[in-house]
Design a protein around this motif. Structure first.
Motif, PDB file in Angstrom:
ATOM      1  N   PRO A 192       0.849  -1.185   0.000  1.00 22.88           N
ATOM      2  CA  PRO A 192       0.000   0.000   0.000  1.00 22.88           C
ATOM      3  C   PRO A 192       0.885   1.236   0.000  1.00 22.88           C
ATOM      4  CG  PRO A 192       0.081  -0.990   2.188  1.00 22.88           C
ATOM      5  CD  PRO A 192       1.020  -1.763   1.322  1.00 22.88           C
ATOM      6  N   LEU A 193       1.108   1.830  -1.151  1.00 22.38           N
ATOM      7  CA  LEU A 193       2.030   2.958  -1.222  1.00 22.38           C
ATOM      8  C   LEU A 193       1.407   4.241  -0.700  1.00 22.38           C
ATOM      9  CD1 LEU A 193       3.833   2.141  -4.562  1.00 22.38           C
ATOM     10  CD2 LEU A 193       4.755   1.988  -2.252  1.00 22.38           C
ATOM     11  N   LEU A 225       0.166  -6.810   5.864  1.00 17.22           N
ATOM     12  CA  LEU A 225      -1.245  -6.907   6.262  1.00 17.22           C
ATOM     13  C   LEU A 225      -1.597  -5.768   7.221  1.00 17.22           C
ATOM     14  CD1 LEU A 225      -1.779 -10.741   6.863  1.00 17.22           C
ATOM     15  CD2 LEU A 225      -2.744  -9.340   5.023  1.00 17.22           C
ATOM     16  N   ALA A 226      -0.680  -5.492   8.145  1.00 15.82           N
ATOM     17  CA  ALA A 226      -0.911  -4.406   9.101  1.00 15.82           C
ATOM     18  C   ALA A 226      -0.975  -3.065   8.371  1.00 15.82           C
ATOM     19  CB  ALA A 226       0.186  -4.389  10.153  1.00 15.82           C
ATOM     20  N   LEU A 227      -0.092  -2.882   7.381  1.00  9.14           N
ATOM     21  CA  LEU A 227      -0.076  -1.618   6.629  1.00  9.14           C
ATOM     22  C   LEU A 227      -1.353  -1.456   5.804  1.00  9.14           C
ATOM     23  CD1 LEU A 227       3.639  -1.540   5.400  1.00  9.14           C
ATOM     24  CD2 LEU A 227       2.617  -0.198   7.248  1.00  9.14           C
ATOM     25  N   GLN A 228      -1.817  -2.580   5.241  1.00 10.20           N
ATOM     26  CA  GLN A 228      -3.057  -2.517   4.454  1.00 10.20           C
ATOM     27  C   GLN A 228      -4.241  -2.178   5.337  1.00 10.20           C
ATOM     28  OE1 GLN A 228      -2.938  -6.281   2.530  1.00 10.20           O
ATOM     29  NE2 GLN A 228      -1.993  -5.458   0.694  1.00 10.20           N
ATOM     30  N   ASP A 229      -4.272  -2.793   6.511  1.00 14.71           N
ATOM     31  CA  ASP A 229      -5.345  -2.513   7.452  1.00 14.71           C
ATOM     32  C   ASP A 229      -5.325  -1.023   7.839  1.00 14.71           C
ATOM     33  OD1 ASP A 229      -7.206  -4.218   9.508  1.00 14.71           O
ATOM     34  OD2 ASP A 229      -6.440  -2.385  10.417  1.00 14.71           O
ATOM     35  N   SER A 269      -6.683   1.374   5.270  1.00 18.12           N
ATOM     36  CA  SER A 269      -8.142   1.354   5.065  1.00 18.12           C
ATOM     37  C   SER A 269      -8.890   2.134   6.155  1.00 18.12           C
ATOM     38  CB  SER A 269      -8.631  -0.092   5.052  1.00 18.12           C
ATOM     39  OG  SER A 269      -8.570  -0.611   6.371  1.00 18.12           O
ATOM     40  N   ARG A 270      -8.174   2.638   7.144  1.00 17.64           N
ATOM     41  CA  ARG A 270      -8.874   3.283   8.257  1.00 17.64           C
ATOM     42  C   ARG A 270      -9.084   4.783   8.005  1.00 17.64           C
ATOM     43  NH1 ARG A 270      -6.799   0.501  13.717  1.00 17.64           N
ATOM     44  NH2 ARG A 270      -6.350  -1.574  12.888  1.00 17.64           N
ATOM     45  N   GLN A 271     -10.158   5.287   8.552  1.00 14.10           N
ATOM     46  CA  GLN A 271     -10.393   6.731   8.467  1.00 14.10           C
ATOM     47  C   GLN A 271     -10.027   7.358   9.817  1.00 14.10           C
ATOM     48  OE1 GLN A 271     -14.370   8.472   8.711  1.00 14.10           O
ATOM     49  NE2 GLN A 271     -13.977   9.504   6.778  1.00 14.10           N
ATOM     50  N   ARG A 272      -9.039   8.226   9.786  1.00 17.17           N
ATOM     51  CA  ARG A 272      -8.596   8.871  11.032  1.00 17.17           C
ATOM     52  C   ARG A 272      -9.346  10.182  11.185  1.00 17.17           C
ATOM     53  NH1 ARG A 272      -2.326   8.720  11.623  1.00 17.17           N
ATOM     54  NH2 ARG A 272      -2.862   8.520  13.831  1.00 17.17           N
TER      55      ARG A 272
END
Ligand code: IPE
Ligand code: IPE
Ligand code: MG
Length: 247
Positions: free
Chosen positions: A4-5, A222-226, A229-232
């Motif tokens: 996820p760049l 996987l952690a980076l992809q998760d 996907s989050r909205q901060r």
């Protein structure tokens, strides 16, 4: 798996947990798990350097870990010293800036000297800012920051009424870094265990069952992809955040 760049965290903080259970599963002594865990540290540092993470903070030994059997504590000290001796040149070559955060005066003198030497060697490096938390506790960090502020107030250099969150943050261990964007804890426990109490206020939390010695690139991705996907929201509404993105 693709990286996820976009939305890469600037600062990742990790509780490296599960070394003991990794060893137990293999009927090995706990130290074998800690030794395997140092390999993971090397790989994770390499990976962060490659993908351009700016800051990485690793929890290696908590202020509460002194409660472990003396033999395990001694072994962890030896392992820490060996890892610094072995890795110093590689870190320097890779432009990594290493600093240790925590109350280091409790460590054997030889280890304190080595820490200072590696910090000096890598001080002007401009790549990954690597922080290793050793004899660190979030409460210790806050208390030592309060003490500094109290001394300033006592000396008449600070009016307590003008004290802000920033005045305190300036004295905390990671005062030169942005707050962590992503927190990862391996080993399945879902707790903070007195890690960065102040600095994690708005950090995205990620927990994985994977034991630290097994934590590999794929698990990290996987952690980076998760995270991506989050909205901060930092207190705002989701709609506000979306609007800000488009204007
Ligand atoms: C983390 O692994 C390393 C340190 C705390 C030094 P543990 O040693 O806590 O491993 P588990 O939790 O017993 O499996
Ligand atoms: C937290 O792990 C500290 C480090 C990883 C260095 P612990 O294994 O010590 O945490 P608890 O005791 O399970 O909360
Ligand atoms: Mg543990």
């Amino acid at each position: 798996m693709t990286l996820p760049l976009a939305n890469l965290p600037r600062h990742v903080a990790i509780i490296m947990d599960g070394n003991g259970r990794w060893a137990k599963k293999r009927l090995l002594p706990r130290y074998a798990g800690h030794t395997a865990g140092t390999e993971t540290v090397r790989k994770v540092v390499q990976f962060c350097t490659e993908i351009g993470i700016e800051c990485l903070t690793l929890f290696a030994f908590s202020s509460e870990n002194w409660r472990r059997p003396e033999r395990e504590v001694g072994m962890l000290m030896d392992l820490f010293l060996n890892a610094l001796q072995r890795e110093a040149n590689r870190l320097h070559k890779n432009n990594v800036q290493l600093r240790i955060i925590g109350e280091r005066s409790a460590f054997p003198q030889k280890l304190q000297d080595k820490i200072q030497q590696v910090e000096e060697l890598t001080a002007s490096n401009t790549g990954l800012k690597l922080r290793v938390a050793a004899n660190y506790g979030g409460r210790w960090d806050l208390v030592q920051a309060f003490q500094k502020l109290a001394l300033q107030a006592q000396a008449g250099l600070l009016n307590p009424q003008n004290m802000t969150a920033n005045s305190l943050a300036e004295h905390l261990a990671l005062n030169d870094l942005p707050e962590p964007d992503l927190f990862i804890r391996t080993g399945g426990e879902r707790r903070i265990s007195n890690f960065l109490l102040w600095q994690l206020a708005y950090t995205e939390l990620y927990f994985t069952e994977v034991l630290w010695p097994d934590f590999d690139r794929e698990n990290f991705q996987l952690a980076l992809q998760d995270f991506a996907s989050r909205q901060r929201r930092f207190g705002r509404t989701g709609d506000q955040v979306e609007q800000n993105k488009t204007c």
